[in-house]
Design a protein around this motif. Structure first.
Motif, PDB file in Angstrom:
ATOM      1  N   LEU A   1      -4.884  -2.304   6.639  1.00  0.00           N
ATOM      2  CA  LEU A   1      -4.424  -1.462   7.755  1.00  0.00           C
ATOM      3  C   LEU A   1      -5.360  -0.301   8.054  1.00  0.00           C
ATOM      4  CD1 LEU A   1      -0.538  -1.178   7.668  1.00  0.00           C
ATOM      5  CD2 LEU A   1      -2.020  -2.732   8.929  1.00  0.00           C
ATOM      6  N   HIS A   2      -5.655   0.515   7.038  1.00  0.00           N
ATOM      7  CA  HIS A   2      -6.496   1.697   7.293  1.00  0.00           C
ATOM      8  C   HIS A   2      -7.658   1.784   6.309  1.00  0.00           C
ATOM      9  CE1 HIS A   2      -2.227   2.727   8.438  1.00  0.00           C
ATOM     10  NE2 HIS A   2      -2.859   2.759   9.602  1.00  0.00           N
ATOM     11  N   PHE A   3      -7.867   0.696   5.570  1.00  0.00           N
ATOM     12  CA  PHE A   3      -9.069   0.539   4.744  1.00  0.00           C
ATOM     13  C   PHE A   3      -9.148   1.479   3.544  1.00  0.00           C
ATOM     14  CE2 PHE A   3      -9.989  -0.529   9.201  1.00  0.00           C
ATOM     15  CZ  PHE A   3      -9.968  -1.901   9.046  1.00  0.00           C
ATOM     16  N   GLY A   4      -8.001   1.983   3.090  1.00  0.00           N
ATOM     17  CA  GLY A   4      -7.981   2.702   1.815  1.00  0.00           C
ATOM     18  C   GLY A   4      -8.313   1.733   0.687  1.00  0.00           C
TER      19      GLY A   4
ATOM     20  N   PRO B   1      -7.340   6.750   3.248  1.00  0.00           N
ATOM     21  CA  PRO B   1      -6.203   7.678   3.229  1.00  0.00           C
ATOM     22  C   PRO B   1      -5.233   7.472   2.069  1.00  0.00           C
ATOM     23  CG  PRO B   1      -5.713   5.900   4.730  1.00  0.00           C
ATOM     24  CD  PRO B   1      -7.103   5.638   4.202  1.00  0.00           C
ATOM     25  N   VAL B   2      -5.536   6.639   1.095  1.00  0.00           N
ATOM     26  CA  VAL B   2      -4.576   6.444   0.006  1.00  0.00           C
ATOM     27  C   VAL B   2      -4.744   7.539  -1.037  1.00  0.00           C
ATOM     28  CG1 VAL B   2      -4.427   3.970   0.403  1.00  0.00           C
ATOM     29  CG2 VAL B   2      -6.027   4.820  -1.281  1.00  0.00           C
TER      30      VAL B   2
ATOM     31  N   CYS C   1      -7.232  -2.043   1.656  1.00  0.00           N
ATOM     32  CA  CYS C   1      -6.041  -2.261   2.474  1.00  0.00           C
ATOM     33  C   CYS C   1      -6.458  -2.679   3.885  1.00  0.00           C
ATOM     34  CB  CYS C   1      -5.206  -0.985   2.525  1.00  0.00           C
ATOM     35  SG  CYS C   1      -3.728  -1.175   3.533  1.00  0.00           S
TER      36      CYS C   1
ATOM     37  N   HIS D   1       0.151   4.059   1.174  1.00  0.00           N
ATOM     38  CA  HIS D   1      -0.067   4.902   2.351  1.00  0.00           C
ATOM     39  C   HIS D   1       0.943   4.596   3.449  1.00  0.00           C
ATOM     40  CE1 HIS D   1      -2.324   5.776   6.238  1.00  0.00           C
ATOM     41  NE2 HIS D   1      -2.003   6.954   5.737  1.00  0.00           N
ATOM     42  N   ALA D   2       0.947   3.375   3.936  1.00  0.00           N
ATOM     43  CA  ALA D   2       1.857   3.027   5.035  1.00  0.00           C
ATOM     44  C   ALA D   2       2.247   1.554   4.976  1.00  0.00           C
ATOM     45  CB  ALA D   2       1.234   3.373   6.381  1.00  0.00           C
ATOM     46  N   ASN D   3       2.412   1.062   3.747  1.00  0.00           N
ATOM     47  CA  ASN D   3       2.998  -0.267   3.519  1.00  0.00           C
ATOM     48  C   ASN D   3       2.152  -1.452   3.966  1.00  0.00           C
ATOM     49  OD1 ASN D   3       5.185   1.080   2.436  1.00  0.00           O
ATOM     50  ND2 ASN D   3       6.281   1.122   4.386  1.00  0.00           N
ATOM     51  N   GLY D   4       0.856  -1.295   4.059  1.00  0.00           N
ATOM     52  CA  GLY D   4      -0.008  -2.450   4.321  1.00  0.00           C
ATOM     53  C   GLY D   4       0.120  -3.465   3.190  1.00  0.00           C
TER      54      GLY D   4
ATOM     55  N   CYS E   1       0.838  -1.203   0.000  1.00  0.00           N
ATOM     56  CA  CYS E   1       0.000   0.000   0.000  1.00  0.00           C
ATOM     57  C   CYS E   1       0.873   1.253   0.000  1.00  0.00           C
ATOM     58  CB  CYS E   1      -0.908  -0.012   1.234  1.00  0.00           C
ATOM     59  SG  CYS E   1      -2.001   1.416   1.325  1.00  0.00           S
TER      60      CYS E   1
END
Ligand code: FES
Length: 103
Positions: A64-67, A80-81, A62, A45-48, A43
């Motif tokens: 991690l944060h559902f982007g 957040p992506v 994703c 955003h933060a590597n999920g 991902c």
């Protein structure tokens, strides 16, 4: 297109997205409505790890944060992506999933 044998169609019996590693690259391969796609598995955003996420209406969510990213194009769809994923051409030859890796 040439292409490396990266998976078999039977690998998608239980999950519609799987991970494959080639060199230093982690790749997510999707089967959605009988079509196959490949994107970076990481991902933006933060590597999920997208291969641990869920597919929702053609989008990979994703874990991690559902982007959301569109699996077919790698386009970032919802926060957040914001940055798109790299994509790779895929074709099917019999039961073999072949993928072209760019450098
Ligand atoms: Fe994927 Fe945050 S790491 S949405």
């Amino acid at each position: 297109m040439n292409g490396a044998h990266i998976a078999d169609t039977s690998d998608f019996a239980e999950r519609a997205v799987i991970e494959r590693v080639r060199g230093k690259r982690s790749i997510a391969i999707y089967r959605i409505d009988g079509e196959y796609f490949a994107t970076s598995n990481i991902c933006t955003h933060a590597n999920g790890l997208l291969s641990c996420g869920q597919i929702v209406d053609g989008y990979i969510e994703c874990p991690l944060h559902f982007g959301l990213f569109e699996a077919a194009t790698g386009k970032a769809r919802s926060a957040p992506v914001t940055r798109n994923l790299a994509t790779f051409p895929v074709r099917i030859e019999g039961t073999r999933v072949l993928m072209q890796l760019s450098d």
